[in-house]
Motif scaffolding. Structure first.
Motif, mmCIF file in Angstrom:
data_model
loop_
_atom_site.group_PDB
_atom_site.id
_atom_site.type_symbol
_atom_site.label_atom_id
_atom_site.label_comp_id
_atom_site.label_asym_id
_atom_site.label_seq_id
_atom_site.Cartn_x
_atom_site.Cartn_y
_atom_site.Cartn_z
ATOM 1 N N GLU A 681 48.896 57.974 33.218
ATOM 2 C CA GLU A 681 48.956 56.818 32.329
ATOM 3 C C GLU A 681 49.684 57.185 31.048
ATOM 4 O OE1 GLU A 681 45.009 55.464 31.618
ATOM 5 O OE2 GLU A 681 44.671 54.798 33.688
ATOM 6 N N ASP A 682 50.431 56.231 30.492
ATOM 7 C CA ASP A 682 51.069 56.435 29.198
ATOM 8 C C ASP A 682 50.012 56.548 28.102
ATOM 9 O OD1 ASP A 682 53.593 56.403 30.265
ATOM 10 O OD2 ASP A 682 53.978 54.290 29.809
ATOM 11 N N VAL A 683 50.424 57.108 26.978
ATOM 12 C CA VAL A 683 49.536 57.243 25.825
ATOM 13 C C VAL A 683 49.757 56.031 24.919
ATOM 14 C CG1 VAL A 683 48.962 58.630 23.796
ATOM 15 C CG2 VAL A 683 49.597 59.756 25.948
ATOM 16 N N LYS A 684 48.677 55.291 24.650
ATOM 17 C CA LYS A 684 48.806 54.077 23.838
ATOM 18 C C LYS A 684 47.959 54.195 22.575
ATOM 19 C CE LYS A 684 49.710 51.116 27.839
ATOM 20 N NZ LYS A 684 49.251 49.960 28.667
ATOM 21 N N ASP A 685 48.603 53.993 21.440
ATOM 22 C CA ASP A 685 47.922 53.944 20.135
ATOM 23 C C ASP A 685 47.013 55.144 19.906
ATOM 24 O OD1 ASP A 685 49.163 51.508 19.578
ATOM 25 O OD2 ASP A 685 47.577 50.393 20.608
ATOM 26 N N ALA A 686 47.565 56.332 20.106
ATOM 27 C CA ALA A 686 46.804 57.557 19.860
ATOM 28 C C ALA A 686 46.716 57.831 18.365
ATOM 29 C CB ALA A 686 47.463 58.737 20.556
ATOM 30 N N ASN A 687 45.591 58.375 17.937
ATOM 31 C CA ASN A 687 45.475 58.868 16.572
ATOM 32 C C ASN A 687 45.951 60.304 16.497
ATOM 33 O OD1 ASN A 687 42.880 56.671 16.143
ATOM 34 N ND2 ASN A 687 44.295 57.008 14.444
ATOM 35 N N ILE A 688 46.324 60.712 15.302
ATOM 36 C CA ILE A 688 46.749 62.099 15.082
ATOM 37 C C ILE A 688 45.525 62.922 14.677
ATOM 38 C CG2 ILE A 688 48.208 63.621 13.699
ATOM 39 C CD1 ILE A 688 50.135 61.246 13.326
ATOM 40 N N LEU A 689 45.254 63.984 15.425
ATOM 41 C CA LEU A 689 44.104 64.834 15.121
ATOM 42 C C LEU A 689 44.435 65.831 14.012
ATOM 43 C CD1 LEU A 689 41.191 65.570 15.914
ATOM 44 C CD2 LEU A 689 42.145 67.190 17.567
ATOM 45 N N ALA A 690 45.671 66.336 14.016
ATOM 46 C CA ALA A 690 46.080 67.297 12.988
ATOM 47 C C ALA A 690 47.591 67.315 12.884
ATOM 48 C CB ALA A 690 45.566 68.695 13.314
ATOM 49 N N LYS A 780 34.146 61.774 17.692
ATOM 50 C CA LYS A 780 34.087 60.371 17.277
ATOM 51 C C LYS A 780 35.189 59.563 17.966
ATOM 52 C CE LYS A 780 31.806 60.536 12.759
ATOM 53 N NZ LYS A 780 30.833 59.462 13.071
ATOM 54 N N TYR A 781 36.371 60.150 18.066
ATOM 55 C CA TYR A 781 37.455 59.462 18.769
ATOM 56 C C TYR A 781 37.108 59.277 20.246
ATOM 57 C CZ TYR A 781 40.619 59.970 14.747
ATOM 58 O OH TYR A 781 41.216 59.878 13.521
ATOM 59 N N GLN A 782 36.483 60.310 20.855
ATOM 60 C CA GLN A 782 36.146 60.215 22.276
ATOM 61 C C GLN A 782 35.140 59.108 22.535
ATOM 62 O OE1 GLN A 782 35.281 63.668 24.611
ATOM 63 N NE2 GLN A 782 37.036 64.827 23.845
ATOM 64 N N GLU A 783 34.224 58.902 21.579
ATOM 65 C CA GLU A 783 33.243 57.821 21.724
ATOM 66 C C GLU A 783 33.934 56.472 21.882
ATOM 67 O OE1 GLU A 783 30.662 57.971 18.362
ATOM 68 O OE2 GLU A 783 29.847 59.958 18.868
ATOM 69 N N LYS A 784 35.068 56.297 21.235
ATOM 70 C CA LYS A 784 35.833 55.049 21.288
ATOM 71 C C LYS A 784 36.950 55.108 22.331
ATOM 72 C CE LYS A 784 33.673 53.253 17.690
ATOM 73 N NZ LYS A 784 32.803 52.050 17.816
ATOM 74 N N GLU A 785 36.992 56.233 23.093
ATOM 75 C CA GLU A 785 38.031 56.451 24.113
ATOM 76 C C GLU A 785 39.433 56.369 23.513
ATOM 77 O OE1 GLU A 785 37.375 53.903 27.444
ATOM 78 O OE2 GLU A 785 35.496 54.880 27.983
ATOM 79 N N THR A 786 39.572 56.900 22.308
ATOM 80 C CA THR A 786 40.862 56.903 21.614
ATOM 81 C C THR A 786 41.624 58.180 21.958
ATOM 82 O OG1 THR A 786 39.890 55.687 19.763
ATOM 83 C CG2 THR A 786 41.991 56.798 19.362
ATOM 84 N N PRO A 787 42.824 58.074 22.528
ATOM 85 C CA PRO A 787 43.603 59.295 22.810
ATOM 86 C C PRO A 787 44.078 59.939 21.513
ATOM 87 C CG PRO A 787 44.932 57.337 23.241
ATOM 88 C CD PRO A 787 43.548 56.842 22.908
ATOM 89 N N LEU A 788 44.406 61.219 21.587
ATOM 90 C CA LEU A 788 44.799 61.981 20.409
ATOM 91 C C LEU A 788 46.093 62.731 20.662
ATOM 92 C CD1 LEU A 788 41.301 63.499 19.502
ATOM 93 C CD2 LEU A 788 42.450 61.621 18.317
ATOM 94 N N VAL A 789 46.831 62.979 19.576
ATOM 95 C CA VAL A 789 47.994 63.866 19.630
ATOM 96 C C VAL A 789 47.893 64.852 18.469
ATOM 97 C CG1 VAL A 789 49.507 62.164 20.713
ATOM 98 C CG2 VAL A 789 49.438 62.347 18.228
ATOM 99 N N VAL A 790 48.557 65.970 18.628
ATOM 100 C CA VAL A 790 48.716 66.954 17.562
ATOM 101 C C VAL A 790 50.202 67.045 17.243
ATOM 102 C CG1 VAL A 790 48.581 69.420 16.987
ATOM 103 C CG2 VAL A 790 46.638 68.289 18.091
ATOM 104 N N VAL A 791 50.529 67.086 15.957
ATOM 105 C CA VAL A 791 51.919 67.190 15.508
ATOM 106 C C VAL A 791 52.097 68.554 14.835
ATOM 107 C CG1 VAL A 791 53.677 66.218 13.978
ATOM 108 C CG2 VAL A 791 52.100 64.696 15.201
ATOM 109 N N ALA A 792 53.220 69.217 15.092
ATOM 110 C CA ALA A 792 53.412 70.566 14.544
ATOM 111 C C ALA A 792 54.887 70.828 14.261
ATOM 112 C CB ALA A 792 52.859 71.613 15.513
ATOM 113 N N GLY A 793 55.148 71.984 13.626
ATOM 114 C CA GLY A 793 56.492 72.386 13.255
ATOM 115 C C GLY A 793 57.118 73.315 14.271
ATOM 116 N N LYS A 794 57.801 74.333 13.762
ATOM 117 C CA LYS A 794 58.522 75.269 14.624
ATOM 118 C C LYS A 794 57.579 76.349 15.159
ATOM 119 C CE LYS A 794 62.876 74.829 12.011
ATOM 120 N NZ LYS A 794 62.350 74.054 10.871
#
Length: 916
Positions: A681-690, A780-794
């Motif tokens: 499944e595609d990722v829809k409206d994920a929050n950023i964890l870090a 807390k995000y899992q309780e709402k079934e909210t997918p997550l992403v992490v953003v990072a540098g090099k």
């Protein structure tokens, strides 16, 4: 492509009266083209393809691509590589065996025979990561630390004993024996491996993958091996090929000889800096040149060990007379030695003087130009000449006093003459007042730069008799001049094998090391992996009260922030004799090339040059290393002591999980798993964890080191009746996913850019705006079934092959990581756990997008992925909507298949029951 189109290259050779069958490289060259100048490492890969050539996994095009590599020094072809064996250590081995046990449970739940889950390749697990330096500086330290280790880790060790009995092809080297890479070098490795099939003995190159990044040490013995994630290693031992692109091979030419007073450690720190600056991530490095003729095998192994530090997949040394000499010294059988010589010469795998293969790129080092060096304060590639140590530390203090951090360009000049900097990680070297300390009957001031840990530790250097004997001789010379270790220094000696103890005693230097506090504390990795143990309470209090920037000096290979000890901000890699020297000096704010270490009994200054042993003295001491030592110590390597033998071992095919265990728990990876994979499944409206910066290491991501009482993992353990004194380390609890997921992204030095100036594993829970631990927010995000992403540098995921950096990421609910670039092992591990690694398009990153963490991210096209393809990423925030095409870093078809199944182990399991 039919099997008939692949050349039949099977031949026989005789060695020491035995006939061996093998796949001939010269015979292959007759059909495929000249391979005389093909790098040795690629010849080994070519032999591997020949041996496993069949319609399913190897085609003639695969063979031809390896031969044709010589035309451009590169290739974009993917091959399936099957190593001869797998090496594990206990930190990565325990979760590996947990996964195997969990797979057996899953197979049983699907109505199949659980015994179908079994290693198909030989696996050796060496218990070396668990011993901690609780006791030090006294004759009973070793005995006491081993007793504490066994008590702390009884559950884990009982589990490993179960695995040893339950699985075929699986051996365990008990605790208190040595470090896996040194045991591999001195005993397990054969250079040429053999296997009997249909009454014939087949000979082929000894190759392996290991669940520790320093598996590369065995490259010094002409054995091709490197570190992979635990999950990838599990797949390899279950019969799956390691999917890889034919790599670029960088040639590193060595000429000349080291000068008097220069050690193999100085050499490897120089090589590491050079290769890091050149950029060899994902590439093979192969050493060549006539300087190899005078380079002892132990020195080669020291250089090969640190391939992860210079960023390469491996650092390989070809087989020659020195290889045979080392095999003889370490007590290998005459038949093995005869086969190595005959096979390697027959196959063109023997180093000939003047031979220069074709390489993708080359570097050259005249070893006579190497100078005494350390590396630090937090990266192994940041070499600092001994003469520059004082100025370097003063510069650190100055930057801290000015209340600002150096820019990337300034840091590059200061520490590494170029290269990436860990701007996403906390940097603070502030100057604070000294603290008065009363400890162990002495009264003193603890000053900035104080060396509070001096550790002779790690596989890198304790496998090398020359630097170990040099440390002992320097200790002897120091005692003769009346010098002693400063009272605030925690000293330790942790050799990589029992042979080291034997030869230090034979050389007459054990008592001298003991007299300076370098008593044996254990046979294991100890300080290098963060098992330095606590500092004495008065020292810890002084460091905390004064917020003093103190130092550790260790003969290891890793010095990342927060790794060695949470209170020690600057950590310096050095040779064993320099470790002793800094224990005597007591502070890194000295120029040991010109300032005295201390005063003798007559009040006269004593300089490092006054006590540094001569090359002749070191050579004489190394002569004490005898073959009989290796044969006696390795005669019963799998036996263990009485405590190990007395462990209770349950007898069952399927492990009986205990809900009350805080060490071993049944992980949820296979819960609800069907016989066939679900659509992606595609990722829809994920929050950023870090949002993380550059050069974030797997040490920052994965749970490592000590467990803080007020952390989510600490609270979990205390809720189950475990007192903080009995927490043990994260590494020891890798078999419990509940502990490990709570410790993911919990490093004390990690910095999440979603929070201004906050250091440690915290984030902002976007829906409430509340700051909390990353684990708590993820739940807390899992309780709402909210997918997550992490953003990072090099360079995301630099460092050790920690599979929990990927496992923890997945269990926290992270569906994707979006970074500017990745290091090899962690990228592979993310895919192996069903997390998609995406790369920002050129010119875009977290800064150009102005990310704050409040945005939501959607990812389209995951159901139609192709290796190296693009996916649509949509970022929605206060500034509106931004669309970009991210590069999918699923690089090969095999990796894509793993991801489609939800992870590599899911794919293997389904394949073993015939549904994949």
């Amino acid at each position: 492509m039919s099997r008939d189109e692949i050349p039949d290259t099977r031949q026989t050779l005789d060695a020491n009266g035995t006939t061996y069958h093998y796949y001939s490289l010269p015979k292959a060259a007759e059909a495929l083209g000249n391979i005389d100048r093909l790098p040795m490492t690629l010849k080994i890969l070519l032999e591997n393809q020949l041996r496993f050539s069949d319609a399913d996994s190897v085609s003639r095009e695969d063979l031809q691509a390896l031969v044709d590599w010589q035309q451009q020094g590169s290739s974009d072809r993917e091959i399936g590589y099957r190593p001869a064996r797998v090496l594990m250590q206990d930190f990565t081995g325990v979760p590996g065996v947990v996964d195997l046990a969990s797979m057996r449970a899953a197979v049983e739940a699907l109505g199949e025979d659980p015994a179908r889950i079994n290693p198909l390749s030989p696996v050796d697990l060496v218990i070396d990561h668990s011993v901690m330096v609780d006791k030090f500086g006294n004759p009973s330290a070793f005995k006491d630390n081993v007793a504490i280790e066994m008590e702390r880790n009884r559950e884990r060790y009982e589990f490993l004993r179960w695995g040893q009995d339950a699985f075929d092809n699986f051996r365990v080297v008990p605790p208190g024996t040595g470090i896996c890479h040194q045991v591999n070098l001195e005993y397990l490795g054969k250079t040429v491996w053999t296997k009997e099939e249909d009454g014939k003995i087949f000979a082929y190159p000894d190759t392996l993958v290991g669940t520790d990044s320093h598996t590369t040490m065995i490259n010094g013995l002409g054995v091709l091996g490197w570190g992979v994630g635990g999950i990838e290693a599990e797949a390899a031992m279950l019969g799956q090929p390691v999917s890889m692109l034919i790599p670029e091979v960088v040639g590193f030419k060595l000429t000349g000889k080291l000068k008097e007073g220069i050690t193999a450690t100085d050499l490897v720190l120089t090589v590491t800096q050079m290769l890091r600056n050149r950029g060899v991530v994902g590439k093979f490095v192969e050493f060549y040149g006539d300087g190899l003729a005078d380079l002892p095998l132990a020195d080669r192994a020291t250089i090969a060990n640190m391939a992860p530090e210079y960023g390469a997949t491996c650092g390989f040394f070809p087989v020659d007379e020195e290889t045979l000499s080392y095999l003889r010294l370490t007590g290998r059988d005459d038949d093995v030695i005869a086969l190595v010589e005959a096979y390697c010469k027959m196959q063109g795998l023997w180093r000939e003087p003047g031979h220069e293969p074709i390489f993708s790129d080359t570097l050259h080092l005249d070893m006579s130009e190497v100078e005494a060096s350390l590396a630090g304060p937090k990266r192994p590639q940041d070499r600092v000449a001994l003469k520059d140590m004082k100025a370097t530390f003063e510069k650190l203090m100055e930057e801290g006093d000015q209340g600002k951090q150096p820019h990337s360009e300034e840091k590059g000049k200061l520490f590494s003459e170029g290269g990436q900097t860990a701007v996403g990680v906390h940097d603070s070297y502030e100057h604070h007042d000294s603290q008065h300390v009363e400890y162990d009957g002495e009264s003193f001031k603890l000053n900035p730069g104080a060396v509070v840990i001096a550790a002779i530790t790690s596989c890198t250097n304790t496998s090398n008799p020359s630097v170990m004997m040099a440390a002992g001789l320097l200790a002897r010379n120091a005692l003769a001049r009346g010098l002693k270790t400063k009272p605030w220094v925690k000293t330790s000696l942790a050799p990589g094998s029992k042979v080291v103890t034997e030869y230090l005693e034979a050389g007459g230097v054990s008592d001298d090391l003991d007299a300076l506090g370098f008593n044996l504390v254990g046979y294991g990795c100890t300080t290098c992996i963060g098992n330095s143990g606590p500092l004495p309470p008065p020292i810890e209090k002084a460091v905390e009260d004064g917020d003093i920037t103190v130092a550790s000096v260790l003969s290891g290979n890793r010095n990342f922030e927060g790794r060695i000890h949470p209170l020690v901000k600057t950590n310096w890699l050095a040779s064993p004799p320099l470790v002793v020297a800094y224990a005597l000096a007591g502070n890194v704010r000295l120029d040991l090339s010109s300032e005295p270490l201390g005063e003798d009994k007559d009040g006269k200054p004593v300089y490092l040059k006054d006590i540094w042993p001569s090359q002749a003295d070191i050579a004489n001491a190394v002569e004490q290393v005898k073959t009989s030592m290796f044969r006696s110590e390795y005669a019963e390597v799998f036996e263990g002591d009485a405590t190990w033998k007395a462990l209770k071992v349950p007898q069952s095919k399927v492990y009986q999980w205990s809900e009350g265990s805080t060490y071993i728990q049944h992980p949820p990876f296979f819960e609800g798993m069907g016989r066939h994979p679900d659509p992606i499944e595609d990722v829809k409206d994920a929050n950023i964890l870090a949002i993380l910066g550059d050069s974030v290491t797997t040490d920052h991501i994965s749970p490592a080191g000590s467990i803080k009482p007020d952390s989510p993992a600490g609270r979990y353990l205390q809720e189950r009746g475990i007192k903080p004194v009995d927490f043990n380390s994260y590494g020891s609890r890798r078999g419990n996913h509940e502990v490990m997921m709570r410790g993911t992204f919990a490093n004390v030095r990690i910095q999440n850019e979603m929070l201004d100036g906050v250091v440690g594993g915290e984030t902002r829970h976007v829906p409430t705006g509340e700051q909390m631990a990353i684990y708590d927010a993820a739940m807390k995000y899992q309780e709402k079934e909210t997918p997550l992403v992490v953003v990072a540098g090099k360079e995301y995921g630099t460092g050790s092959s920690r599979d929990w950096a990927a496992k923890g990421t997945r269990l926290l609910g992270v569906r994707a990581v979006i970074a500017e670039s990745y290091e090899r092992i962690h990228r592979s591990n993310l895919i192996g756990m069903g997390v998609v690694p995406l790369q920002f398009p050129e010119g875009e990153d977290r800064k150009t997008l102005g990310l704050t963490g409040d945005e939501t991210i959607s990812i389209e096209g995951l159901d139609a992925l192709t290796p190296g393809g693009k996916v649509k990423v949509t970022v929605n925030g206060d500034k509106g909507e931004k669309k970009l095409e991210a590069l999918c870093r699923i690089d090969t078809a095999n990796e894509l298949e793993y991801y489609r199944h939800g992870g590599i182990l899911h794919y293997v399991l389904r394949k073993m029951i015939g549904t994949a």
